[in-house]
Design a protein around this motif. Structure first.
Motif, short mmCIF file in Angstrom:
data_model
loop_
_atom_site.label_atom_id
_atom_site.label_comp_id
_atom_site.label_asym_id
_atom_site.label_seq_id
_atom_site.Cartn_x
_atom_site.Cartn_y
_atom_site.Cartn_z
N ILE A 69 0.85 -1.19 0.00
CA ILE A 69 0.00 0.00 0.00
C ILE A 69 0.89 1.24 0.00
O ILE A 69 1.78 1.36 0.83
CB ILE A 69 -0.94 0.00 1.22
CG1 ILE A 69 -1.87 -1.20 1.14
CG2 ILE A 69 -1.73 1.30 1.28
CD1 ILE A 69 -2.73 -1.41 2.35
N VAL A 70 0.64 2.13 -0.95
CA VAL A 70 1.42 3.36 -1.04
C VAL A 70 0.48 4.56 -1.09
O VAL A 70 -0.64 4.45 -1.59
CB VAL A 70 2.36 3.39 -2.27
CG1 VAL A 70 3.37 2.27 -2.20
CG2 VAL A 70 1.59 3.34 -3.57
N THR A 71 0.97 5.68 -0.56
CA THR A 71 0.21 6.92 -0.62
C THR A 71 1.01 7.93 -1.41
O THR A 71 2.20 8.14 -1.15
CB THR A 71 -0.10 7.46 0.79
OG1 THR A 71 -0.84 6.47 1.51
CG2 THR A 71 -0.91 8.74 0.73
N LEU A 72 0.36 8.52 -2.40
CA LEU A 72 0.98 9.51 -3.26
C LEU A 72 0.32 10.86 -3.04
O LEU A 72 -0.90 10.95 -2.86
CB LEU A 72 0.81 9.11 -4.73
CG LEU A 72 1.35 7.75 -5.14
CD1 LEU A 72 0.90 7.41 -6.57
CD2 LEU A 72 2.86 7.71 -5.03
N SER A 73 1.13 11.91 -3.04
CA SER A 73 0.62 13.28 -2.99
C SER A 73 0.77 13.85 -4.39
O SER A 73 1.85 13.77 -4.99
CB SER A 73 1.44 14.10 -1.99
OG SER A 73 1.05 15.47 -2.07
N ILE A 74 -0.31 14.42 -4.90
CA ILE A 74 -0.31 14.89 -6.29
C ILE A 74 -0.93 16.28 -6.36
O ILE A 74 -1.94 16.55 -5.72
CB ILE A 74 -1.14 13.92 -7.19
CG1 ILE A 74 -0.54 12.51 -7.13
CG2 ILE A 74 -1.23 14.44 -8.62
CD1 ILE A 74 -1.40 11.43 -7.76
N ILE A 75 -0.30 17.15 -7.14
CA ILE A 75 -0.90 18.45 -7.46
C ILE A 75 -1.45 18.29 -8.87
O ILE A 75 -0.71 18.02 -9.82
CB ILE A 75 0.11 19.60 -7.37
CG1 ILE A 75 0.59 19.74 -5.92
CG2 ILE A 75 -0.54 20.90 -7.86
CD1 ILE A 75 1.64 20.80 -5.70
N LEU A 76 -2.76 18.46 -8.98
CA LEU A 76 -3.48 18.20 -10.22
C LEU A 76 -4.08 19.50 -10.75
O LEU A 76 -4.68 20.27 -9.99
CB LEU A 76 -4.59 17.19 -9.94
CG LEU A 76 -5.25 16.46 -11.07
CD1 LEU A 76 -4.23 15.60 -11.84
CD2 LEU A 76 -6.36 15.58 -10.56
N VAL A 77 -3.90 19.77 -12.04
CA VAL A 77 -4.50 20.94 -12.68
C VAL A 77 -6.01 20.74 -12.70
O VAL A 77 -6.50 19.66 -13.01
CB VAL A 77 -3.95 21.12 -14.11
CG1 VAL A 77 -4.67 22.25 -14.83
CG2 VAL A 77 -2.46 21.38 -14.07
N ASP A 78 -6.74 21.80 -12.36
CA ASP A 78 -8.20 21.74 -12.31
C ASP A 78 -8.78 21.96 -13.70
O ASP A 78 -8.95 23.07 -14.16
CB ASP A 78 -8.74 22.80 -11.35
CG ASP A 78 -10.25 22.76 -11.25
OD1 ASP A 78 -10.83 21.66 -11.39
OD2 ASP A 78 -10.86 23.83 -11.04
N ARG A 79 -9.03 20.84 -14.38
CA ARG A 79 -9.71 20.91 -15.67
C ARG A 79 -10.55 19.65 -15.81
O ARG A 79 -10.23 18.61 -15.22
CB ARG A 79 -8.74 21.14 -16.81
CG ARG A 79 -7.93 19.97 -17.26
CD ARG A 79 -7.16 20.29 -18.54
NE ARG A 79 -6.06 21.18 -18.31
CZ ARG A 79 -4.78 20.83 -18.42
NH1 ARG A 79 -4.45 19.61 -18.79
NH2 ARG A 79 -3.84 21.69 -18.18
#
Length: 148
Positions: A69-79
């Protein structure tokens, strides 16, 4: 009496040149681009003795991660469709999404964390991260936690 070995997680930019070259040589050997240690060390520009000094003590992070089990932090463009595209990529690997937490988008970006069960994946964790990072909507991705 047993011998205890300590392990440390070190950022790549903190490695010595010999350690970096050892990793490069090991990757050449692992990929089959070269078949002999002599070829690998010559190609990366290091001595055999330096290679042998480090070869059993340094490994890429992704080869050491045994947790499922892994947790990723992501910054995602809002589109429109960004999250769907990201989840589609994860699904293609065979991984299972366990949780998704996303902030309300501000200034056109949303911070999210996604926890994934990687046990059924058909590729390495590092490859998954690289694959996600290549999505146009992903500005940043970091591995923030592992567990079993």
């Amino acid at each position: 009496m047993t011998s205890r070995k300590d392990f440390y997680l070190v950022r790549a930019d903190m490695l010595t040149e010999a350690m970096e070259k050892t990793l490069q040589a090991k990757e050449l050997l692992h990929s089959g681009k070269v078949t002999k240690i002599n070829e690998a060390v010559h190609k990366v520009g290091m001595s055999r003795s330096a290679f042998y000094k480090y070869k059993d003590g340094i490994f890429p992070f992704h080869t050491m991660v045994r947790e499922k089990i892994v947790t990723l932090s992501i910054i995602l463009v809002d589109r429109s469709g960004s999250l769907s595209q990201l989840l589609g990529k994860v699904a293609e690997t065979g991984a299972n999404v366990l949780t998704i937490n996303q902030t309300i988008p501000l200034q056109g970006r949303a911070q999210m964390t996604i926890t994934i069960d990687t046990a059924p994946m058909q590729l390495e964790l590092g490859d998954l991260i690289d694959w996600i990072e290549q999505l146009e909507a992903v500005e940043k991705i970091e591995l923030v936690g592992t567990g079993s």
